[in-house]
Design a protein around this motif. Sequence first.
Motif, PDB file in Angstrom:
ATOM      1  N   SER A  34       0.845  -1.186   0.000  1.00 19.75           N
ATOM      2  CA  SER A  34       0.000   0.000   0.000  1.00 19.75           C
ATOM      3  C   SER A  34       0.885   1.243   0.000  1.00 19.75           C
ATOM      4  N   TYR A  36       0.895   5.601   0.848  1.00 24.11           N
ATOM      5  CA  TYR A  36       0.260   6.654   1.612  1.00 24.11           C
ATOM      6  C   TYR A  36       0.874   8.001   1.257  1.00 24.11           C
ATOM      7  N   LEU A  46      -4.464   6.962   2.457  1.00 25.83           N
ATOM      8  CA  LEU A  46      -4.240   5.810   1.584  1.00 25.83           C
ATOM      9  C   LEU A  46      -4.459   6.192   0.124  1.00 25.83           C
ATOM     10  N   ARG A  97       3.654  -5.701   9.637  1.00 24.38           N
ATOM     11  CA  ARG A  97       3.676  -4.724   8.561  1.00 24.38           C
ATOM     12  C   ARG A  97       4.920  -3.875   8.691  1.00 24.38           C
ATOM     13  N   PHE A  99       6.964  -0.259   6.959  1.00 23.91           N
ATOM     14  CA  PHE A  99       6.898   0.926   6.126  1.00 23.91           C
ATOM     15  C   PHE A  99       8.265   1.206   5.525  1.00 23.91           C
TER      16      PHE A  99
ATOM     17  N   VAL B  37      -0.102   3.024  14.322  1.00 27.98           N
ATOM     18  CA  VAL B  37       1.127   3.450  13.644  1.00 27.98           C
ATOM     19  C   VAL B  37       1.628   4.699  14.363  1.00 27.98           C
ATOM     20  N   GLN B  39       4.690   8.006  14.600  1.00 29.27           N
ATOM     21  CA  GLN B  39       5.617   8.824  13.828  1.00 29.27           C
ATOM     22  C   GLN B  39       6.376   9.737  14.792  1.00 29.27           C
ATOM     23  N   LEU B  45       6.950   6.919   9.168  1.00 33.08           N
ATOM     24  CA  LEU B  45       5.928   6.113   9.827  1.00 33.08           C
ATOM     25  C   LEU B  45       6.517   4.792  10.306  1.00 33.08           C
ATOM     26  N   TRP B  47       5.118   1.090  11.951  1.00 34.32           N
ATOM     27  CA  TRP B  47       4.027   0.215  12.361  1.00 34.32           C
ATOM     28  C   TRP B  47       4.244  -0.227  13.795  1.00 34.32           C
ATOM     29  N   PHE B  50      -1.278  -4.363  15.248  1.00 36.48           N
ATOM     30  CA  PHE B  50      -2.703  -4.373  14.912  1.00 36.48           C
ATOM     31  C   PHE B  50      -3.422  -5.436  15.717  1.00 36.48           C
ATOM     32  N   TYR B  97      -1.074   7.194  15.632  1.00 36.70           N
ATOM     33  CA  TYR B  97      -2.268   7.159  14.788  1.00 36.70           C
ATOM     34  C   TYR B  97      -2.930   5.784  14.876  1.00 36.70           C
ATOM     35  N   ALA B 104      -3.864  -2.872   5.153  1.00 34.31           N
ATOM     36  CA  ALA B 104      -3.647  -1.490   4.696  1.00 34.31           C
ATOM     37  C   ALA B 104      -4.457  -0.577   5.607  1.00 34.31           C
ATOM     38  N   GLY B 105      -4.058   0.673   5.693  1.00 35.33           N
ATOM     39  CA  GLY B 105      -4.764   1.638   6.534  1.00 35.33           C
ATOM     40  C   GLY B 105      -5.741   2.452   5.711  1.00 35.33           C
ATOM     41  N   PHE B 106      -7.014   2.061   5.723  1.00 34.82           N
ATOM     42  CA  PHE B 106      -7.996   2.680   4.841  1.00 34.82           C
ATOM     43  C   PHE B 106      -8.443   4.044   5.327  1.00 34.82           C
ATOM     44  N   TRP B 108      -7.679   7.025   8.677  1.00 35.77           N
ATOM     45  CA  TRP B 108      -6.764   7.353   9.762  1.00 35.77           C
ATOM     46  C   TRP B 108      -7.356   8.411  10.671  1.00 35.77           C
ATOM     47  N   GLY B 109      -7.009   8.339  11.939  1.00 37.83           N
ATOM     48  CA  GLY B 109      -7.345   9.412  12.849  1.00 37.83           C
ATOM     49  C   GLY B 109      -6.366  10.565  12.697  1.00 37.83           C
ATOM     50  N   GLN B 110      -6.566  11.595  13.496  1.00 40.88           N
ATOM     51  CA  GLN B 110      -5.716  12.788  13.420  1.00 40.88           C
ATOM     52  C   GLN B 110      -4.434  12.618  14.242  1.00 40.88           C
TER      53      GLN B 110
END
Lengths: 108, 118
Positions: A34, A36, A46, A97, A99, B37, B39, B45, B47, B50, B97, B104-106, B108-110
């Motif tokens: 994926s 981003y 995404l 996962r 990145f 995730v 940062q 980013l 991970w 999950f 986040y 996949a991250g469809f 996201w929050g702020q």
Amino acid sequence: QSALTQPASVSGSPGQSITISCTGASSDLGNYVSWYQQHPGKAPKLMIFDVTDRPSGISDRFSGSKSANTASLTISGLQAEDEADYYCSSYTTNITRVFGGGTRVTLL
Amino acid sequence: EVQLVESGGGSVQPGRSLRLSCTGSGFTFGDYGMTWVRQAPGKGLEWVGFIRSNTNSGTPEYAASVKGRFTISRDDSKSIVYLRMNSLKNEDTAVYYCSRGTLAGFDWGQGTLVTVSS
């Protein structure tokens, strides 16, 4: 150190096409790649999932592909709003996962 | 419209604990795995981990950097996913986040900022 390697920066002129690469070991780069987009101070968004699929609402100027151990994101018709950081991600065989380190796209 | 709202961030001393929450709306929360995730300031980013949906075992997976210190759980009745962080280190300082999905991250929050410092 990221398991996926991306170029630190890619630049292009408005209207041009650019491609961002994402290279990993064969065990890291499967069918769940994926991409981003992240603008400064914003949450990631995404752009591509499952290597080639676009979520609803994402412009068809963005496309994804994969060959062997390298996935790619191509942005066609580069626009000012495309300036951002781009990250690839993959679901690995170790059930984790990862990145990539991120690529900054700038317009010339 | 899908919305994810993280909360619980703040400043904490090394070695202490913190629990983050992520509340989802606009989708059937229990049908989806959820991902955390982070940062670090000025960095890329990373991970964190999950948790699968309960129909898909409901089990979590973690990054090596947080395994044994962080715990992800979920309460589908409240549409909340939690990230319990123990034994915090300076290097855990980051914006955290949550995102919908595991492969996949469809959405996201702020994000919520966690600062670990003495």
